[in-house]
Design a protein around this motif. Structure first.
Motif, PDB file in Angstrom:
ATOM      1  N   MET A  87       4.645  63.006   5.797  1.00 34.07           N
ATOM      2  CA  MET A  87       5.702  61.995   5.748  1.00 34.07           C
ATOM      3  C   MET A  87       7.067  62.635   5.930  1.00 34.07           C
ATOM      4  SD  MET A  87       5.867  58.780   5.584  1.00 34.07           S
ATOM      5  CE  MET A  87       7.191  57.573   5.561  1.00 34.07           C
ATOM      6  N   ILE A  88       7.256  63.821   5.364  1.00 34.67           N
ATOM      7  CA  ILE A  88       8.536  64.530   5.523  1.00 34.67           C
ATOM      8  C   ILE A  88       8.784  64.834   6.999  1.00 34.67           C
ATOM      9  CG2 ILE A  88       9.708  66.729   5.103  1.00 34.67           C
ATOM     10  CD1 ILE A  88       8.433  66.657   2.279  1.00 34.67           C
ATOM     11  N   TRP A  89       7.760  65.329   7.696  1.00 36.09           N
ATOM     12  CA  TRP A  89       7.929  65.637   9.118  1.00 36.09           C
ATOM     13  C   TRP A  89       8.112  64.383   9.944  1.00 36.09           C
ATOM     14  CZ3 TRP A  89       9.567  69.966  10.801  1.00 36.09           C
ATOM     15  CH2 TRP A  89       9.229  71.152  10.163  1.00 36.09           C
ATOM     16  N   PHE A  90       7.451  63.300   9.553  1.00 35.81           N
ATOM     17  CA  PHE A  90       7.643  62.032  10.270  1.00 35.81           C
ATOM     18  C   PHE A  90       9.087  61.555  10.138  1.00 35.81           C
ATOM     19  CE2 PHE A  90       7.781  57.353   9.869  1.00 35.81           C
ATOM     20  CZ  PHE A  90       7.540  57.036  11.186  1.00 35.81           C
ATOM     21  N   MET A 246       5.608  47.139   5.996  1.00 36.38           N
ATOM     22  CA  MET A 246       4.957  48.131   5.143  1.00 36.38           C
ATOM     23  C   MET A 246       5.148  47.808   3.669  1.00 36.38           C
ATOM     24  SD  MET A 246       5.426  51.795   7.084  1.00 36.38           S
ATOM     25  CE  MET A 246       7.200  51.735   7.298  1.00 36.38           C
ATOM     26  N   LEU A 247       6.345  47.362   3.297  1.00 38.15           N
ATOM     27  CA  LEU A 247       6.590  46.970   1.906  1.00 38.15           C
ATOM     28  C   LEU A 247       5.710  45.784   1.513  1.00 38.15           C
ATOM     29  CD1 LEU A 247      10.492  47.248   1.750  1.00 38.15           C
ATOM     30  CD2 LEU A 247       8.853  48.674   0.506  1.00 38.15           C
ATOM     31  N   PHE A 267       3.128  54.056  -2.138  1.00 37.92           N
ATOM     32  CA  PHE A 267       4.370  53.366  -2.501  1.00 37.92           C
ATOM     33  C   PHE A 267       5.577  54.264  -2.208  1.00 37.92           C
ATOM     34  CE2 PHE A 267       7.812  52.246  -5.238  1.00 37.92           C
ATOM     35  CZ  PHE A 267       7.761  50.876  -5.422  1.00 37.92           C
ATOM     36  N   GLU A 268       5.491  55.514  -2.642  1.00 34.12           N
ATOM     37  CA  GLU A 268       6.617  56.432  -2.474  1.00 34.12           C
ATOM     38  C   GLU A 268       6.947  56.665  -0.994  1.00 34.12           C
ATOM     39  OE1 GLU A 268       7.020  59.729  -5.796  1.00 34.12           O
ATOM     40  OE2 GLU A 268       4.959  59.636  -5.042  1.00 34.12           O
ATOM     41  N   ALA A 269       5.918  56.785  -0.157  1.00 35.02           N
ATOM     42  CA  ALA A 269       6.147  57.062   1.262  1.00 35.02           C
ATOM     43  C   ALA A 269       6.960  55.944   1.901  1.00 35.02           C
ATOM     44  CB  ALA A 269       4.806  57.232   1.984  1.00 35.02           C
ATOM     45  N   PHE A 276      15.660  56.017   4.086  1.00 35.48           N
ATOM     46  CA  PHE A 276      16.111  56.601   5.354  1.00 35.48           C
ATOM     47  C   PHE A 276      16.752  55.534   6.229  1.00 35.48           C
ATOM     48  CE2 PHE A 276      14.736  56.817   9.828  1.00 35.48           C
ATOM     49  CZ  PHE A 276      15.572  57.831  10.269  1.00 35.48           C
ATOM     50  N   VAL A 277      16.117  54.366   6.315  1.00 34.74           N
ATOM     51  CA  VAL A 277      16.666  53.264   7.110  1.00 34.74           C
ATOM     52  C   VAL A 277      18.031  52.838   6.556  1.00 34.74           C
ATOM     53  CG1 VAL A 277      16.311  50.833   7.716  1.00 34.74           C
ATOM     54  CG2 VAL A 277      14.422  52.445   7.916  1.00 34.74           C
ATOM     55  N   ASP A 278      18.185  52.844   5.230  1.00 31.97           N
ATOM     56  CA  ASP A 278      19.477  52.522   4.611  1.00 31.97           C
ATOM     57  C   ASP A 278      20.567  53.487   5.078  1.00 31.97           C
ATOM     58  OD1 ASP A 278      18.297  50.476   3.266  1.00 31.97           O
ATOM     59  OD2 ASP A 278      18.423  51.370   1.281  1.00 31.97           O
ATOM     60  N   VAL A 279      20.243  54.780   5.047  1.00 37.62           N
ATOM     61  CA  VAL A 279      21.235  55.795   5.414  1.00 37.62           C
ATOM     62  C   VAL A 279      21.628  55.659   6.889  1.00 37.62           C
ATOM     63  CG1 VAL A 279      21.624  58.278   5.661  1.00 37.62           C
ATOM     64  CG2 VAL A 279      20.480  57.398   3.622  1.00 37.62           C
TER      65      VAL A 279
END
Length: 291
Positions: A87-90, A246-247, A267-269, A276-279
């Motif tokens: 997930m981090i790399w994605f 996804m949510l 859930f965390e992913a 990220f989308v917020d930022v």
């Protein structure tokens, strides 16, 4: 393999799966449909829809298998670390995706437009462009070519969407804390509020697009400004929509009793993705609408 969850030295290796092959074929059909659609094919739309349906089938099947494997206890701590690294790399790849688009915007505004103006040569450069060219932003071509257009004020609909998206980040954080505390009812309530805010954001953006397209004559053909505006905000809107979907899946999983306070990376992913989308939106609001 159900005991693998309790054995830190056993890494679960899934059986042979059809999903990578089915997913590859689906993407191929989807892209063929999209490319031929852009080139005016009469049947391209139905090819595209067939590829889209195949992709949805692949996602439901593949993620369904992963969920069933997780809930049956086949994943241990090592698998959890692999999921987190993946997930981090994605998300890093998504950062680079948007960095390319922001880079295009900055390049045009900070380099291309001044160069086209002659960078100190004054009106000399205009003979290579058109009379009346000004290296300002928003940039378009001559009004009789690209068409005159208006821009959206930052402190109108974009500000409303900023408040909506930041509020959704807050509600999702509250839902996460409730998950850690084992308060499943609060998780459902606050996660539901996040989903509602996500769809509200998408609805406001759809209204904004309709207003910009029909009332302000802001089109994809409206010079480099129109192209970068729809490219950046459009891809971000797509990410908001996918994040909301996804949510919603996570909400139904919580309703079915999935996840525990100690084990809830699914859930965390999605929460990482949403933040990220917020930022990204904050950067869009500042560099596309305000400046």
């Amino acid at each position: 393999m159900a005991t693998a969850h309790h054995d830190a030295d056993v890494y679960y290796v899934p059986h042979h799966s059809k999903w990578p092959f089915v997913g590859s074929v689906s993407l191929f059909v989807l892209m063929i449909g999209l490319v031929t659609w852009f080139n005016g094919s009469d049947t391209a739309f139905w090819v595209f829809m067939a590829g889209l349906a195949m992709m949805i089938y692949t996602l439901f099947g593949w993620f369904g298998d992963v969920i069933r494997e997780s809930e049956s206890g086949k994943y241990n701590g090592q698998v959890d670390v692999s999921f987190r690294q993946g997930m981090i790399w994605f998300i890093f790849s998504e950062v680079m995706f948007f960095a390319a688009f922001f880079g295009a915007l900055f390049y045009v505004r900070q380099f291309a437009l001044p160069w086209l103006s002659g960078e100190g040569h004054g009106a000399l450069a205009n003979q290579f462009l058109y009379d009346g060219y000004v290296a300002g932003w928003p940039a378009n071509g001559p009004a009789n070519v690209g068409g005159e257009f208006g821009t959206l004020p930052a402190f109108g609909l974009p500000l409303i969407n900023t408040i909506i998206l930041l509020s959704s980040g807050l509600t999702l954080t509250i839902a996460h804390h409730a998950m850690v505390a084992g308060q499943r009812g609060k998780v459902l309530a606050w996660l539901g509020a996040t989903i509602l805010l996500g769809f509200c954001f998408f609805g406001v953006q759809a209204y904004e697009y309709g207003h910009a397209w029909s009332d302000l004559n802001l089109r994809l053909s409206s010079g480099i400004y129109g192209a970068t505006f729809y490219m950046l905000t459009g891809f971000h809107g797509l990410h908001v929509f996918l994040g909301t979907v996804m949510l919603t899946v996570v909400w139904f999983r919580v309703l079915k009793g999935h996840f525990t306070p100690e084990k809830h990376f699914g859930f965390e992913a999605v929460a990482w993705y949403w933040h990220f989308v917020d930022v990204v939106w904050l950067g869009l609001f500042l560099f596309v609408y305000v400046l």
